[in-house]
Scaffold this motif. Structure first.
Motif, PDB file in Angstrom:
ATOM      1  N   GLY A  87       0.818  -1.216   0.000  1.00 26.49           N
ATOM      2  CA  GLY A  87       0.000   0.000   0.000  1.00 26.49           C
ATOM      3  C   GLY A  87       0.848   1.261   0.000  1.00 26.49           C
ATOM      4  O   GLY A  87       0.526   2.238  -0.685  1.00 26.49           O
ATOM      5  N   GLY A  88       1.941   1.247   0.752  1.00 24.71           N
ATOM      6  CA  GLY A  88       2.848   2.396   0.750  1.00 24.71           C
ATOM      7  C   GLY A  88       3.485   2.594  -0.614  1.00 24.71           C
ATOM      8  O   GLY A  88       3.595   3.722  -1.110  1.00 24.71           O
ATOM      9  N   GLY A  89       3.895   1.499  -1.232  1.00 24.04           N
ATOM     10  CA  GLY A  89       4.461   1.592  -2.575  1.00 24.04           C
ATOM     11  C   GLY A  89       3.439   2.064  -3.590  1.00 24.04           C
ATOM     12  O   GLY A  89       3.748   2.865  -4.490  1.00 24.04           O
ATOM     13  N   LEU A  90       2.218   1.592  -3.453  1.00 23.76           N
ATOM     14  CA  LEU A  90       1.159   2.030  -4.363  1.00 23.76           C
ATOM     15  C   LEU A  90       0.863   3.512  -4.199  1.00 23.76           C
ATOM     16  O   LEU A  90       0.545   4.202  -5.173  1.00 23.76           O
ATOM     17  N   GLN A  91       0.986   4.009  -2.983  1.00 29.00           N
ATOM     18  CA  GLN A  91       0.777   5.439  -2.757  1.00 29.00           C
ATOM     19  C   GLN A  91       1.817   6.253  -3.530  1.00 29.00           C
ATOM     20  O   GLN A  91       1.488   7.275  -4.131  1.00 29.00           O
ATOM     21  N   LEU A  92       3.045   5.769  -3.540  1.00 37.12           N
ATOM     22  CA  LEU A  92       4.085   6.444  -4.323  1.00 37.12           C
ATOM     23  C   LEU A  92       3.787   6.341  -5.821  1.00 37.12           C
ATOM     24  O   LEU A  92       3.932   7.318  -6.560  1.00 37.12           O
ATOM     25  N   GLY A  93       3.383   5.168  -6.259  1.00 39.22           N
ATOM     26  CA  GLY A  93       3.068   4.973  -7.668  1.00 39.22           C
ATOM     27  C   GLY A  93       1.905   5.831  -8.127  1.00 39.22           C
ATOM     28  O   GLY A  93       1.925   6.384  -9.241  1.00 39.22           O
ATOM     29  N   MET A  94       0.890   5.952  -7.287  1.00 41.67           N
ATOM     30  CA  MET A  94      -0.254   6.794  -7.633  1.00 41.67           C
ATOM     31  C   MET A  94       0.149   8.254  -7.741  1.00 41.67           C
ATOM     32  O   MET A  94      -0.382   8.991  -8.577  1.00 41.67           O
ATOM     33  N   ALA A  95       1.093   8.688  -6.915  1.00 43.80           N
ATOM     34  CA  ALA A  95       1.567  10.073  -6.991  1.00 43.80           C
ATOM     35  C   ALA A  95       2.299  10.325  -8.306  1.00 43.80           C
ATOM     36  O   ALA A  95       2.206  11.411  -8.878  1.00 43.80           O
ATOM     37  N   VAL A  96       3.012   9.322  -8.795  1.00 42.73           N
ATOM     38  CA  VAL A  96       3.707   9.462 -10.080  1.00 42.73           C
ATOM     39  C   VAL A  96       2.707   9.424 -11.231  1.00 42.73           C
ATOM     40  O   VAL A  96       2.776  10.218 -12.165  1.00 42.73           O
ATOM     41  N   LEU A  97       1.768   8.481 -11.171  1.00 43.09           N
ATOM     42  CA  LEU A  97       0.800   8.333 -12.269  1.00 43.09           C
ATOM     43  C   LEU A  97      -0.241   9.439 -12.310  1.00 43.09           C
ATOM     44  O   LEU A  97      -0.638   9.890 -13.386  1.00 43.09           O
ATOM     45  N   PHE A  98      -0.708   9.851 -11.138  1.00 37.59           N
ATOM     46  CA  PHE A  98      -1.784  10.842 -11.062  1.00 37.59           C
ATOM     47  C   PHE A  98      -1.384  11.974 -10.111  1.00 37.59           C
ATOM     48  O   PHE A  98      -1.892  12.052  -8.986  1.00 37.59           O
ATOM     49  N   PRO A  99      -0.511  12.875 -10.551  1.00 37.54           N
ATOM     50  CA  PRO A  99      -0.037  13.929  -9.650  1.00 37.54           C
ATOM     51  C   PRO A  99      -1.058  15.031  -9.382  1.00 37.54           C
ATOM     52  O   PRO A  99      -0.871  15.823  -8.461  1.00 37.54           O
ATOM     53  N   GLY A 100      -2.120  15.071 -10.155  1.00 34.57           N
ATOM     54  CA  GLY A 100      -3.127  16.115  -9.953  1.00 34.57           C
ATOM     55  C   GLY A 100      -2.589  17.465 -10.376  1.00 34.57           C
ATOM     56  O   GLY A 100      -1.965  17.597 -11.432  1.00 34.57           O
ATOM     57  N   ASP A 101      -2.823  18.484  -9.555  1.00 33.00           N
ATOM     58  CA  ASP A 101      -2.380  19.848  -9.866  1.00 33.00           C
ATOM     59  C   ASP A 101      -0.909  20.074  -9.562  1.00 33.00           C
ATOM     60  O   ASP A 101      -0.365  21.130  -9.902  1.00 33.00           O
TER      61      ASP A 101
END
Length: 169
Positions: A87-101
């Protein structure tokens, strides 16, 4: 033989292998999460398949419940730790894939704070699982007690996650 750990049984070496393997997996799934999330998910799923195959072999030989009790003492904590690291790794991956604004580096930096907390919790859980594996799994021979200890410790982890760290309003 699941009970009565003698020196010749090889369970000591097997326990050492399990702990080092699960620690490596937790580190890998955390680190791989930053790479588009998929490798972390696949590695976690793959290790679940291995555990399932291992359990199925024992079920076929009439030892499924005994193995589940044997693994419950430390496995509930260990497997949960691996999932938390994922889950921690996925949180990092989501930040890379979907950085938002935000920029990707800013999103990664922001997500990294929570991801590091998850990695530290997973590390703490793996240390606790190692103690459970080293002592309780060998000392407790009663199947019911093994389930109670394993799932009781799991319930304590869950209670800690649910009831701590919240600010009262």
């Amino acid at each position: 033989m699941i009970y009565g750990g003698s020196e010749k049984s090889g369970f000591g070496a097997f326990a050492t292998y399990l702990f080092s393997h699960n620690t490596r997996i937790a580190i890998f799934v955390f680190g791989l999460g930053v790479f588009a999330c998929a490798p972390a998910i696949l590695l976690t799923f793959y290790n679940g398949l291995i555990l399932g195959a291992f359990l199925a072999l024992h079920v076929d030989r009439g030892l499924g419940v005994d193995l589940a009790g044997w693994l419950s003492i430390h496995g509930v904590t260990e497997i949960s730790a691996i999932c938390i690291a994922c889950g921690g790794g996925l949180q990092l991956g989501m930040a890379v894939l979907f950085p938002g604004d935000r920029s990707r580096s800013d999103a990664l930096h922001h997500a990294g704070r929570d991801a590091v907390k998850l990695a530290l919790v997973a590390a703490l859980m793996l240390v606790a699982a190692a103690f459970l594996e080293a002592f309780a799994r060998q000392m407790v021979q009663d199947l019911t007690a093994r389930f109670v200890i394993g799932w009781g410790v799991g319930a304590l982890w869950l209670a800690w996650f649910v009831f701590t760290g919240r600010r009262r309003r």
